[in-house]
Design a protein around this motif. Structure first.
Motif, short mmCIF file in Angstrom:
data_model
loop_
_atom_site.label_atom_id
_atom_site.label_comp_id
_atom_site.label_asym_id
_atom_site.label_seq_id
_atom_site.Cartn_x
_atom_site.Cartn_y
_atom_site.Cartn_z
N GLY A 438 45.49 57.84 43.56
CA GLY A 438 46.46 58.20 44.71
C GLY A 438 47.30 57.08 45.24
N THR A 439 48.43 57.10 44.53
CA THR A 439 49.43 56.00 44.58
C THR A 439 49.88 55.69 46.14
N ASN A 440 49.91 56.81 46.81
CA ASN A 440 50.63 56.81 48.20
C ASN A 440 49.73 55.84 49.08
N ASP A 441 48.47 56.31 49.16
CA ASP A 441 47.50 55.56 49.95
C ASP A 441 47.05 54.09 49.42
N LEU A 442 47.02 54.08 47.94
CA LEU A 442 46.73 52.86 47.32
C LEU A 442 47.96 51.82 47.50
N ALA A 443 49.14 52.16 47.67
CA ALA A 443 50.35 51.33 47.81
C ALA A 443 50.07 50.97 49.69
N PHE A 447 49.57 46.92 50.55
CA PHE A 447 50.63 45.99 50.87
C PHE A 447 50.27 46.20 52.61
N ALA A 448 49.37 46.61 53.03
CA ALA A 448 49.20 46.88 54.67
C ALA A 448 50.33 47.23 55.25
N ALA A 449 50.79 48.42 54.80
CA ALA A 449 52.09 48.90 55.06
C ALA A 449 52.10 50.39 55.35
N ASP A 450 52.28 50.80 56.39
CA ASP A 450 52.08 52.18 56.86
C ASP A 450 53.14 53.17 55.94
N ARG A 451 52.31 53.99 55.02
CA ARG A 451 53.15 54.86 54.34
C ARG A 451 54.19 55.82 54.90
N GLN A 452 54.24 56.14 56.26
CA GLN A 452 55.56 56.87 56.80
C GLN A 452 56.49 55.80 57.15
N ASP A 458 60.41 49.20 50.71
CA ASP A 458 60.28 48.55 49.64
C ASP A 458 58.80 48.07 49.18
N LEU A 459 58.08 47.82 50.04
CA LEU A 459 56.79 47.41 49.94
C LEU A 459 55.86 48.74 49.31
N LEU A 460 56.41 50.02 49.73
CA LEU A 460 55.68 51.08 49.11
C LEU A 460 56.17 51.48 47.81
N ASP A 461 57.31 50.85 47.25
CA ASP A 461 57.70 51.43 45.92
C ASP A 461 56.58 51.22 44.98
N PRO A 462 56.56 52.26 44.24
CA PRO A 462 55.53 52.32 43.18
C PRO A 462 55.50 51.49 42.13
N ARG A 463 56.73 50.57 41.87
CA ARG A 463 57.09 49.89 40.86
C ARG A 463 56.73 48.36 41.29
N GLN A 464 56.12 48.02 42.52
CA GLN A 464 55.65 46.79 42.97
C GLN A 464 54.52 46.31 41.77
N PRO A 465 54.80 45.12 41.35
CA PRO A 465 53.89 44.45 40.30
C PRO A 465 52.33 44.55 40.78
N ALA A 466 52.12 44.26 42.10
CA ALA A 466 50.71 44.24 42.62
C ALA A 466 50.09 45.74 42.28
N LEU A 467 50.90 46.67 42.81
CA LEU A 467 50.41 48.01 42.60
C LEU A 467 50.00 48.45 41.20
N LEU A 468 51.20 48.15 40.15
CA LEU A 468 50.86 48.52 38.85
C LEU A 468 49.92 47.49 38.35
N GLY A 469 49.50 46.26 38.83
CA GLY A 469 48.44 45.62 38.30
C GLY A 469 47.17 46.50 38.40
N LEU A 470 46.95 46.97 39.62
CA LEU A 470 45.71 47.86 39.99
C LEU A 470 45.54 49.04 39.48
N ILE A 471 46.60 49.84 39.02
CA ILE A 471 46.76 51.14 38.10
C ILE A 471 46.34 50.55 36.73
N GLU A 472 46.86 49.76 36.05
CA GLU A 472 46.60 49.11 34.83
C GLU A 472 45.04 48.78 34.69
N ALA A 473 44.54 48.04 35.84
CA ALA A 473 43.08 47.92 35.64
C ALA A 473 42.17 49.09 35.70
N CYS A 474 42.67 50.08 36.23
CA CYS A 474 41.78 51.34 36.50
C CYS A 474 41.99 52.20 34.77
#
Length: 540
Positions: A438-443, A447-452, A458-474
């Protein structure tokens, strides 16, 4: 639109594009809230109290009427939101507070204003999702005050012709009640996972949020809206607007004509699935259901649904869906409170008892739901799988899997929505058959950034490398275990992001049904290696 670009002769604005497609038409602004007059002397407090109660009853009845119309028209998710808002307007505590203030000498309008403000302050003090939901009370407050004053209810305009709707922000009630004359949405505020964004995608309406400059555009200006880029062209001619609409119609028809399973240009399969809230949300084109949000069936319930009610609701979806159905167990808490659960208020609900964690307080709820899902699957013969939201540890995954399998459900998975789960994906897959990210909540949690929050988009952009790294690990954990790993967050429906996810190793993508054609085409235009190269570039 001119061939040379998207900017109109009146210039161009930019916001956050949250729902694909293009549209053009005259800008019409949503009516604002009623003007509250100065307090007046009250001669009959009981009469004022009765007026306040009648106003709340009128708002409740109107919302329920609109919910019924939405459900009849196939808008299951919209109907659930409207019913939940009607339940808030019908809250006995709110009514009692308004009555108390009226009997204390306030006129009906001011008694309602004070009662709603008190509830808003209580929600805002809780922070997180519930603080965001406090804004929803503004809409209900304005409706109730207007009813008490005998004024027109604020909300959606009805100019008698198709138009582009502009608002400071849209309440869930307004978004859910959009009629066929609305061509596109533009809001001054809002975020990528707001109600406006999610429902616009579900309906296939182009939408741009977080565009404060649109407040200065005069009503009647013909504008073009690009829901992918977030660009807004100003001052188009009627002929240019008609050309934009015709091109969008042709593009939608072309995309709809391309059917079949999702795959890359070199034939690598990627299952394209649908996110739904009820059977009314099902549409042809997807290869199954990747996220059945069961809590949307029960948002308005003050009493627990019976086992028979649950079984019937699930069976309706299972009978009508094409392909497998992945059911998410109740994701209660924060922005989706379920009154029949009676959960206590929390100081930080986004980090509190939500999703699977409700089982810590009310274990019988999960077991009853699993039994109903299993019975509906047996009765329909459908390919049904189940997953739990907000799983954090392998021990939680193991316990959920044990109970789901004991109920008779063979395929069991968990959602990855917190970094702890992503970091332990290998261990999770020892316990379950699949993961769904669930990328909405995972982001939000990464990033400790309220999704709303629009200022944190910009922190909730799904192309953020840190988020992509977690997806890649899964995804890597899934490959090693020989088990599927999908994405069911909003990122899955973005044709610019979907190839990155495939390049990271994701095996399925689940999205609003309206997004399936765009994602299918995006994947068909790239080889698997090209998707992998895009992913490597994004990670770097």
């Amino acid at each position: 639109m001119p061939e040379t670009g998207w900017a109109g002769p009146g210039g161009r604005l930019s916001g956050l594009g949250v729902s694909q497609g293009r549209a053009a038409g005259p800008l019409v602004r949503m009516a604002g809230p009623p003007s509250l007059p100065a307090p007046r002397p009250v001669a009959d407090p009981e009469a004022e109290a009765a007026t306040a109660v009648k106003a709340l009853e009128a708002v409740t009845a109107d919302l329920n009427r609109r919910a019924a119309a939405a459900r009849t028209g196939g808008g299951g998710e919209a109907a659930e939101i409207l019913e939940a808002l009607a339940m808030i307007a019908d809250d006995p505590m709110l009514r009692e507070e308004a009555e108390t203030r009226a009997r204390g000498g306030a006129d009906a309008a001011h008694a309602l204003e004070a009662a709603f403000n008190g509830h808003q302050d209580a929600l805002a003090a809780l922070g997180g999702y519930l603080a965001e939901r406090a804004a929803d009370l503004d809409d209900l407050k304005h409706r109730a005050v207007a009813a008490a004053l005998g004024l027109p209810v604020p909300g959606l305009p009805d100019p008698g012709h198709p138009y582009v709707l502009v608002a400071g922000d849209l309440s869930p009630a307004d978004t859910a009640g959009l009629g066929p004359d609305v061509l596109a949405l533009i809001t001054e505020r809002g975020g990528p996972t707001s109600h406006t964004a999610i429902l616009a995608r579900a309906r296939g309406l182009p939408a741009v949020v977080a565009c404060p400059a649109v407040a200065d555009v005069p009503d009647g200006t013909i504008v073009g809206v690009d829901g992918a880029s977030g660009e807004i062209a100003l001052g188009l001619t009627p002929e240019q607007a008609a050309e934009v609409m015709e091109r969008d119609r042709a593009e939608r028809a072309r995309l709809a004509a391309a059917t079949g399973p999702g795959r890359t240009a070199d034939g690598h399969p990627v299952r394209l699935l649908a996110n739904i809230g009820s059977a009314a949300d099902l549409r042809p084109g997807a290869e199954g259901v990747g996220l059945f949000r069961t809590e949307f069936l029960f948002l308005d319930r003050k009493q627990p649904p019976s086992p028979e009610e649950q079984t019937a609701a699930y069976a309706e979806v299972f009978e009508r869906a094409e392909g497998p159905v992945i059911v998410r167990t109740l994701d209660a808490g924060t922005d989706k409170p379920l009154p029949f659960l009676g959960l206590p208020e929390e100081p930080n609900p986004a980090l509190g008892v939500r999703g699977l964690r409700v089982d810590r307080l009310l274990p019988g709820v999960l077991d009853a739901q699993l039994a109903a899902i299993a019975e509906a699957a047996r009765a329909t013969g459908a390919d049904v799988r189940v997953m739990a939201p907000m799983v954090t540890t392998p021990a939680e995954a193991a316990d959920f899997a044990r109970r789901a399998r004991a109920a008779g459900i063979a395929q069991v998975g968990v959602m990855v929505e917190v970094p702890a789960a992503a970091l332990r994906a290998v261990q999770l897959l020892r316990e379950v058959d699949f993961l769904s990210i669930g990328t909405n909540d995972l982001a939000q949690y990464t990033f400790a950034a309220d999704r709303q929050h629009p200022a944190l988009a910009d922190l909730l952009d799904p192309r953020q490398p840190a988020l992509l790294g977690l997806i890649e690990a899964c995804a890597a954990a899934g490959r090693a275990a020989g088990k599927p790993v999908g994405v069911c967050g909003e990122a899955a429906g973005d044709p610019a992001v979907a190839p990155l996810l495939v390049g990271l190793g994701v095996t399925s993508l689940s999205m609003a049904p309206s997004c399936v054609p765009l994602v299918r085409e995006a994947l068909a235009g790239l080889t698997l290696e090209e998707c992998r190269e895009l992913a490597r570039e994004a990670l770097a």
